[in-house]
Design a protein around this motif. Structure first.
Motif, PDB file in Angstrom:
ATOM      1  N   GLN A  65       0.847  -0.791   0.015  1.00 33.73           N
ATOM      2  CA  GLN A  65       0.116  -0.086   0.243  1.00 33.73           C
ATOM      3  C   GLN A  65       0.496   1.272   0.140  1.00 33.73           C
ATOM      4  OE1 GLN A  65      -2.087   1.187   4.152  1.00 33.73           O
ATOM      5  NE2 GLN A  65      -1.365  -1.319   4.573  1.00 33.73           N
ATOM      6  N   PHE A  66       0.082   2.141  -0.113  1.00 34.37           N
ATOM      7  CA  PHE A  66       0.950   3.919  -0.633  1.00 34.37           C
ATOM      8  C   PHE A  66       0.403   4.562   1.020  1.00 34.37           C
ATOM      9  CE2 PHE A  66       1.285   7.884  -0.583  1.00 34.37           C
ATOM     10  CZ  PHE A  66       2.528   7.854  -1.683  1.00 34.37           C
ATOM     11  N   ARG A  67       2.115   4.367   1.055  1.00 34.43           N
ATOM     12  CA  ARG A  67       2.093   4.958   2.550  1.00 34.43           C
ATOM     13  C   ARG A  67       2.627   6.605   2.743  1.00 34.43           C
ATOM     14  NH1 ARG A  67       0.185   2.520   6.381  1.00 34.43           N
ATOM     15  NH2 ARG A  67       0.189  -0.075   6.913  1.00 34.43           N
ATOM     16  N   PHE A  68       1.547   7.259   3.401  1.00 33.71           N
ATOM     17  CA  PHE A  68       1.271   9.168   2.722  1.00 33.71           C
ATOM     18  C   PHE A  68       2.455   9.312   4.070  1.00 33.71           C
ATOM     19  CE2 PHE A  68      -0.250  12.459   4.874  1.00 33.71           C
ATOM     20  CZ  PHE A  68      -0.947  13.178   3.035  1.00 33.71           C
ATOM     21  N   PRO A  69       3.274   9.356   4.803  1.00 38.19           N
ATOM     22  CA  PRO A  69       3.648   9.743   6.340  1.00 38.19           C
ATOM     23  C   PRO A  69       4.861   9.268   5.202  1.00 38.19           C
ATOM     24  CG  PRO A  69       2.860   8.719   7.680  1.00 38.19           C
ATOM     25  CD  PRO A  69       2.198   8.049   5.829  1.00 38.19           C
ATOM     26  N   LEU A  70       5.375   8.197   4.165  1.00 36.64           N
ATOM     27  CA  LEU A  70       7.229   8.310   3.709  1.00 36.64           C
ATOM     28  C   LEU A  70       6.741   8.600   2.653  1.00 36.64           C
ATOM     29  CD1 LEU A  70       7.337   4.654   4.456  1.00 36.64           C
ATOM     30  CD2 LEU A  70       8.303   6.758   5.943  1.00 36.64           C
ATOM     31  N   ASN A  71       5.166   9.060   1.898  1.00 41.16           N
ATOM     32  CA  ASN A  71       5.126   9.424   0.525  1.00 41.16           C
ATOM     33  C   ASN A  71       5.879   8.258  -0.773  1.00 41.16           C
ATOM     34  OD1 ASN A  71       3.960  11.165  -1.658  1.00 41.16           O
ATOM     35  ND2 ASN A  71       5.875  12.034  -1.795  1.00 41.16           N
ATOM     36  N   ARG A  72       5.379   6.668  -0.392  1.00 36.57           N
ATOM     37  CA  ARG A  72       6.441   6.087  -1.462  1.00 36.57           C
ATOM     38  C   ARG A  72       5.338   4.843  -0.887  1.00 36.57           C
ATOM     39  NH1 ARG A  72       9.608   2.554   1.733  1.00 36.57           N
ATOM     40  NH2 ARG A  72      10.654   3.775   3.435  1.00 36.57           N
ATOM     41  N   PHE A  73       5.027   3.447  -1.953  1.00 30.90           N
ATOM     42  CA  PHE A  73       4.430   2.315  -1.708  1.00 30.90           C
ATOM     43  C   PHE A  73       5.398   1.426  -0.400  1.00 30.90           C
ATOM     44  CE2 PHE A  73       3.204  -1.894  -3.519  1.00 30.90           C
ATOM     45  CZ  PHE A  73       2.294  -1.713  -3.456  1.00 30.90           C
ATOM     46  N   SER A  74       4.552   0.726  -0.082  1.00 31.22           N
ATOM     47  CA  SER A  74       5.523  -0.177   1.142  1.00 31.22           C
ATOM     48  C   SER A  74       4.520  -1.355   0.589  1.00 31.22           C
ATOM     49  CB  SER A  74       5.065   0.082   2.192  1.00 31.22           C
ATOM     50  OG  SER A  74       5.827  -0.599   2.991  1.00 31.22           O
ATOM     51  N   GLU A  99      -7.733  -7.400   5.918  1.00 33.42           N
ATOM     52  CA  GLU A  99      -6.723  -7.074   5.035  1.00 33.42           C
ATOM     53  C   GLU A  99      -6.119  -7.903   3.585  1.00 33.42           C
ATOM     54  OE1 GLU A  99      -2.798  -5.697   6.609  1.00 33.42           O
ATOM     55  OE2 GLU A  99      -4.006  -3.635   7.203  1.00 33.42           O
ATOM     56  N   THR A 100      -7.288  -9.345   3.842  1.00 33.82           N
ATOM     57  CA  THR A 100      -5.614 -10.302   3.234  1.00 33.82           C
ATOM     58  C   THR A 100      -7.667 -11.931   2.655  1.00 33.82           C
ATOM     59  OG1 THR A 100      -5.510 -12.333   4.740  1.00 33.82           O
ATOM     60  CG2 THR A 100      -3.852 -10.226   4.139  1.00 33.82           C
ATOM     61  N   GLY A 135     -11.563 -16.498   2.951  1.00 31.59           N
ATOM     62  CA  GLY A 135     -12.903 -15.408   3.672  1.00 31.59           C
ATOM     63  C   GLY A 135     -12.819 -14.841   2.525  1.00 31.59           C
ATOM     64  N   GLU A 136     -13.748 -13.424   3.116  1.00 28.95           N
ATOM     65  CA  GLU A 136     -13.506 -12.281   2.248  1.00 28.95           C
ATOM     66  C   GLU A 136     -12.782 -11.026   2.702  1.00 28.95           C
ATOM     67  OE1 GLU A 136     -15.028 -10.357  -1.368  1.00 28.95           O
ATOM     68  OE2 GLU A 136     -14.764 -12.473  -0.412  1.00 28.95           O
ATOM     69  N   SER A 137     -11.889 -10.659   2.048  1.00 28.04           N
ATOM     70  CA  SER A 137     -10.979  -9.440   2.676  1.00 28.04           C
ATOM     71  C   SER A 137     -12.467  -8.357   3.156  1.00 28.04           C
ATOM     72  CB  SER A 137     -10.276  -8.801   2.273  1.00 28.04           C
ATOM     73  OG  SER A 137     -10.681  -8.367   0.901  1.00 28.04           O
ATOM     74  N   GLU A 138     -11.919  -7.619   4.171  1.00 26.55           N
ATOM     75  CA  GLU A 138     -13.110  -5.976   3.948  1.00 26.55           C
ATOM     76  C   GLU A 138     -12.228  -5.205   4.780  1.00 26.55           C
ATOM     77  OE1 GLU A 138     -14.879  -7.664   7.533  1.00 26.55           O
ATOM     78  OE2 GLU A 138     -15.771  -9.661   6.662  1.00 26.55           O
ATOM     79  N   PRO A 139     -11.791  -4.380   3.231  1.00 27.75           N
ATOM     80  CA  PRO A 139     -10.167  -3.254   3.905  1.00 27.75           C
ATOM     81  C   PRO A 139     -11.307  -2.368   4.325  1.00 27.75           C
ATOM     82  CG  PRO A 139     -10.886  -3.857   1.584  1.00 27.75           C
ATOM     83  CD  PRO A 139     -11.833  -5.234   2.324  1.00 27.75           C
ATOM     84  N   GLU A 140     -10.604  -1.248   4.913  1.00 24.97           N
ATOM     85  CA  GLU A 140     -11.106   0.147   5.555  1.00 24.97           C
ATOM     86  C   GLU A 140     -10.993   1.054   4.616  1.00 24.97           C
ATOM     87  OE1 GLU A 140      -8.347   1.305   8.842  1.00 24.97           O
ATOM     88  OE2 GLU A 140      -9.155  -0.691  10.292  1.00 24.97           O
ATOM     89  N   GLU A 141     -11.908   1.976   5.061  1.00 22.95           N
ATOM     90  CA  GLU A 141     -11.890   2.915   3.440  1.00 22.95           C
ATOM     91  C   GLU A 141     -10.772   3.955   3.129  1.00 22.95           C
ATOM     92  OE1 GLU A 141     -13.488   6.801   5.621  1.00 22.95           O
ATOM     93  OE2 GLU A 141     -15.288   5.921   4.607  1.00 22.95           O
ATOM     94  N   THR A 142     -10.066   4.013   3.831  1.00 16.47           N
ATOM     95  CA  THR A 142      -8.623   3.820   3.908  1.00 16.47           C
ATOM     96  C   THR A 142      -7.706   3.343   2.918  1.00 16.47           C
ATOM     97  OG1 THR A 142      -7.679   4.118   5.922  1.00 16.47           O
ATOM     98  CG2 THR A 142      -8.949   5.449   5.937  1.00 16.47           C
ATOM     99  N   GLU A 143      -7.948   2.074   2.951  1.00 12.41           N
ATOM    100  CA  GLU A 143      -7.082   1.483   2.461  1.00 12.41           C
ATOM    101  C   GLU A 143      -7.489   1.353   1.318  1.00 12.41           C
ATOM    102  OE1 GLU A 143      -5.644  -0.865   6.518  1.00 12.41           O
ATOM    103  OE2 GLU A 143      -7.267  -2.014   5.465  1.00 12.41           O
ATOM    104  N   GLN A 144      -6.050   1.384   0.322  1.00 16.67           N
ATOM    105  CA  GLN A 144      -6.093   0.133  -0.866  1.00 16.67           C
ATOM    106  C   GLN A 144      -4.844  -0.634  -1.428  1.00 16.67           C
ATOM    107  OE1 GLN A 144      -5.873   3.988  -4.242  1.00 16.67           O
ATOM    108  NE2 GLN A 144      -6.087   2.077  -5.664  1.00 16.67           N
ATOM    109  N   LEU A 145      -5.341  -1.721  -1.054  1.00 14.14           N
ATOM    110  CA  LEU A 145      -3.884  -2.782  -0.785  1.00 14.14           C
ATOM    111  C   LEU A 145      -3.870  -3.195  -2.049  1.00 14.14           C
ATOM    112  CD1 LEU A 145      -5.909  -3.766   2.512  1.00 14.14           C
ATOM    113  CD2 LEU A 145      -4.211  -1.816   2.027  1.00 14.14           C
ATOM    114  N   THR A 146      -2.568  -4.316  -1.866  1.00 15.83           N
ATOM    115  CA  THR A 146      -2.514  -5.249  -2.492  1.00 15.83           C
ATOM    116  C   THR A 146      -1.585  -5.728  -2.323  1.00 15.83           C
ATOM    117  OG1 THR A 146      -1.500  -3.230  -4.565  1.00 15.83           O
ATOM    118  CG2 THR A 146      -0.631  -6.354  -5.458  1.00 15.83           C
ATOM    119  N   ILE A 147      -2.196  -7.417  -2.646  1.00 23.03           N
ATOM    120  CA  ILE A 147      -2.166  -8.506  -2.131  1.00 23.03           C
ATOM    121  C   ILE A 147      -1.427  -9.891  -2.418  1.00 23.03           C
ATOM    122  CG2 ILE A 147      -2.823 -11.009  -0.434  1.00 23.03           C
ATOM    123  CD1 ILE A 147      -3.964  -7.948   1.075  1.00 23.03           C
ATOM    124  N   ARG A 148       0.476  -9.891  -1.825  1.00 21.51           N
ATOM    125  CA  ARG A 148       0.883 -10.779  -2.808  1.00 21.51           C
ATOM    126  C   ARG A 148       0.670 -12.952  -1.876  1.00 21.51           C
ATOM    127  NH1 ARG A 148       7.116  -8.317  -4.092  1.00 21.51           N
ATOM    128  NH2 ARG A 148       6.995 -10.682  -4.732  1.00 21.51           N
TER     129      ARG A 148
END
Length: 183
Positions: A65-74, A99-100, A135-148
């Motif tokens: 996910q993009f981490r706002f304080p770092l201004n980069r993807f993590s 998240e997963t 199961g089914e993920s349920e991310p929070e509205e503040t999260e745009q996640l990529t799962i690997r």
């Protein structure tokens, strides 16, 4: 003086900023040398929670996910926060599912860490989760996640190559690697 006691003599403390997650306090007093000094502290209102999920084939799950304080993807382990009065295991189960979409039948405390003890009081609790089923993920509205889903050894390589730099993830993956090596 006992080296285990606080050598700072604080004369005043003032909250400079506060929201639902943190409080920033400005402290003034005498530093350990007896000279005037200041110390700012970021107090976290939650416990950081991390989960190292391992399936039967020794794959683990990373969240990008993009981490706002770092201004980069993590890339990192599934993580989130738990209320200070919440059982950390309950928070870990919730975060893994959110998240997963994973649910685990086996849980074990993997490590506890102080994330950055120079300016914050944040602590983290990390669990090892096994016996996974999807199961089914349920991310929070503040999260745009990529799962690997990656082999654990790939996640370990990513730590070694500094592709994973999140402190909670680094500590948990290193700790698990040591366990796998018999330490």
């Amino acid at each position: 003086m006992d080296k285990h006691q606080n050598p700072w003599k604080i004369h005043s403390s003032e909250t400079k900023y506060e929201n639902n997650w943190i409080r920033i306090t400005h402290n003034e007093g005498l530093n350990p040398a007896g000279n005037p000094g200041i110390y700012g502290v970021v107090h976290f209102k939650n416990v950081a929670i991390g989960v190292l999920a391992l399936d039967e084939e020794m794959n683990t799950y990373l969240v990008g996910q993009f981490r706002f304080p770092l201004n980069r993807f993590s890339w990192e382990l599934p993580e989130g926060g738990g209320a200070l009065d919440e059982d950390p295991l309950d928070a870990a189960k919730r975060e893994l599912l959110e998240e997963t979409g994973l649910v685990a039948s086996e849980w074990e405390l993997l490590t506890r860490i102080d994330t950055s003890n120079s300016v914050t009081d944040e602590t983290a609790v990390v669990f090892l989760a096994r016996g996974l089923h999807q199961g089914e993920s349920e991310p929070e509205e503040t999260e745009q996640l990529t799962i690997r889903k990656v082999p654990f050894e790939e996640a370990y390589r990513m730590v070694q190559d500094m592709e994973i730099t999140d402190s909670i993830s680094v500590a948990a993956i290193q700790r698990m690697k040591l366990r796998l090596l018999g330490y």
